[in-house]
Design an enzyme around this catalytic site. Structure first.
Site, PDB file in Angstrom:
ATOM      1  N   CYS A  75       0.753  -1.387   0.084  1.00 29.83           N
ATOM      2  CA  CYS A  75       0.033   0.101  -0.174  1.00 29.83           C
ATOM      3  C   CYS A  75       0.922   1.042   0.005  1.00 29.83           C
ATOM      4  O   CYS A  75       1.742   1.302   1.138  1.00 29.83           O
ATOM      5  CB  CYS A  75      -0.923  -0.087   1.093  1.00 29.83           C
ATOM      6  N   CYS A 187      -0.942   3.586  -6.745  1.00 28.89           N
ATOM      7  CA  CYS A 187      -1.902   2.728  -5.752  1.00 28.89           C
ATOM      8  C   CYS A 187      -2.030   1.558  -5.972  1.00 28.89           C
ATOM      9  O   CYS A 187      -2.414   1.193  -7.248  1.00 28.89           O
ATOM     10  CB  CYS A 187      -3.380   3.551  -5.623  1.00 28.89           C
TER      11      CYS A 187
HETATM   12  N1  DGL Z   1      -3.991   0.542  -2.001  1.00 29.09           N
HETATM   13  C1  DGL Z   1      -3.642   1.705  -1.489  1.00 29.09           C
HETATM   14  C2  DGL Z   1      -2.518   2.285  -2.132  1.00 29.09           C
HETATM   15  O1  DGL Z   1      -1.504   1.635  -2.824  1.00 29.09           O
HETATM   16  C3  DGL Z   1      -4.494   2.597  -0.678  1.00 29.09           C
HETATM   17  C4  DGL Z   1      -6.113   2.962  -0.979  1.00 29.09           C
HETATM   18  C5  DGL Z   1      -6.991   3.385  -0.144  1.00 29.09           C
HETATM   19  O2  DGL Z   1      -7.251   2.651   0.846  1.00 29.09           O
HETATM   20  O3  DGL Z   1      -7.076   4.569  -0.297  1.00 29.09           O
HETATM   21  O4  DGL Z   1      -2.218   3.355  -1.696  1.00 29.09           O
END
Ligand code: DGL
Length: 258
Positions: A75, A187
Site C-alpha cells: 500500500c 496505488c
Molecule cells: N491501495 C492503497 C495504496 O496503494 C490505498 C487505497 C486506499 O485505501 O485509499 O495506496
C-alpha cells in the site's frame, strides 16, 4: 518453526495489495503468504496519518503473532504514512514499503510528461514531495488523486466495464493525452485497471506500476538473509480481512486468481 519456513506477511487497506501478492507468488511460488486486507477501514487515502499508523501497527502485530519472516506494506498510502514508524518498531524484521514508480517512468528519456494516479494522501505527503523534487526539474509531473478507483475495487464493481470505463475517462478528461508519455499507478488498487486503462489511452502511453520492482526487492532481501524457501512445493496463501462480511474473502480469492 524455522525462520525460513515462516510466511511472508502482506497487507493493504483492502484488496489492492492482492495485486502485489499475485506478483510475489508469480516470482516466489514456494513461499507461504499471509495476506491481511483492512477493508473495514478502507479507504486509507482519505484518512489521517494517526489512524492509518494505528491500523498498520495493529496489522503488523497480528501478522507477527501468526509468524512471518518479512512484511510487505502492499500500500503506497500506508507506506507514506508510517513506514519509518514500522521499521523502528519492528527493527528485527524486514519491512518492505511501496512508493509510486516515478523513477522508471523518467529514467529512459528526459522531458517526460507523466501522470501519477494515487490516493489524495500519498500525493500530499512529504515522501511524494521529495520524489517530485527529484524529478520535476527535467520532467512534467501531474498529480491525479483517484478515490473512486479504490471504491470500485472494494465494492466489487471491477467487472462492470461501463462504470470502470466512465470513471477512468472522467479522471483523464482534463489532460491532452497526446502530450503524455506515461501513467504511473501509484496505488495498488489501480493495478487491476491496467488492461482497461491501456485500451483507453492507447499503446503510445506506458503504464507503470511498482509491483514488479517491489517483488524483486523482497526476493533480493530474503536471498541476502538466506531466507528464501527451499522446499520445492507451491506455498500456502492465507487470506485475512478486518471486515466480517464474507464477501471480501470470496472477492480476494477471485482477484488473486484473475
Ligand atoms: N491501495 C492503497 C495504496 O496503494 C490505498 C487505497 C486506499 O485505501 O485509499 O495506496
Amino acid at each position: 518453526m524455522k525462520e525460513i519456513e515462516k510466511a511472508i506477511g502482506v497487507f493493504d487497506s483492502g484488496l489492492g495489495g492482492i495485486s502485489v501478492l499475485k506478483e510475489l507468488r508469480k516470482h516466489m511460488p514456494n513461499e507461504n503468504y499471509i495476506y491481511f486486507g483492512d477493508s473495514a477501514f478502507a479507504p486509507y487515502g482519505i484518512k489521517d496519518k494517526e489512524l492509518i499508523t494505528n491500523r498498520c501497527i495493529y496489522i503488523c502485530d497480528l501478522l507477527i503473532q501468526k509468524g512471518v519472516k518479512a512484511i510487505v506494506i502492499a500500500c503506497n498510502t500506508a507506506t507514506s504514512a508510517c513506514v519509518q514508524v514500522l521499521r523502528e518498531r519492528y527493527h528485527n524484521l524486514p519491512i518492505i514499503g511501496m512508493e509510486p514508480a516515478l523513477k522508471p517512468a523518467v529514467d529512459q528519456h528526459s522531458d517526460q510528461h507523466v501522470i501519477v494516479m494515487a490516493t489524495k494522501f500519498t500525493l500530499k505527503e512529504k515522501k511524494f514531495e521529495n520524489l517530485m523534487l527529484k524529478y520535476n526539474k527535467d520532467n512534467v509531473i501531474y498529480k491525479l488523486p483517484c478515490p473512486k478507483l479504490v471504491e470500485i475495487v472494494e465494492n466489487d464493481q471491477l467487472s462492470n466495464k461501463q462504470i470502470v470505463e466512465e470513471t477512468l475517462k472522467e479522471y483523464l478528461s482534463s489532460y491532452d493525452l497526446s502530450t503524455i508519455d506515461s501513467i504511473v499507478l501509484g496505488c495498488t488498487h489501480f493495478v487491476f485497471y491496467k488492461e482497461q486503462l491501456q485500451k483507453i489511452v492507447g499503446n503510445q502511453i506506458s503504464i507503470i506500476d511498482g509491483n514488479e520492482g517491489t517483488t524483486r526487492h523482497v526476493k533480493e532481501l530474503l536471498q541476502a538473509k538466506n531466507q528464501l524457501q527451499v522446499v520445492n512445493q507451491v506455498g500456502k496463501v492465507t487470506i485475512l480481512n478486518s471486515s466480517e462480511d464474507e464477501a471480501y474473502q470470496t472477492l480476494s480469492k477471485e482477484l488473486l486468481e484473475c
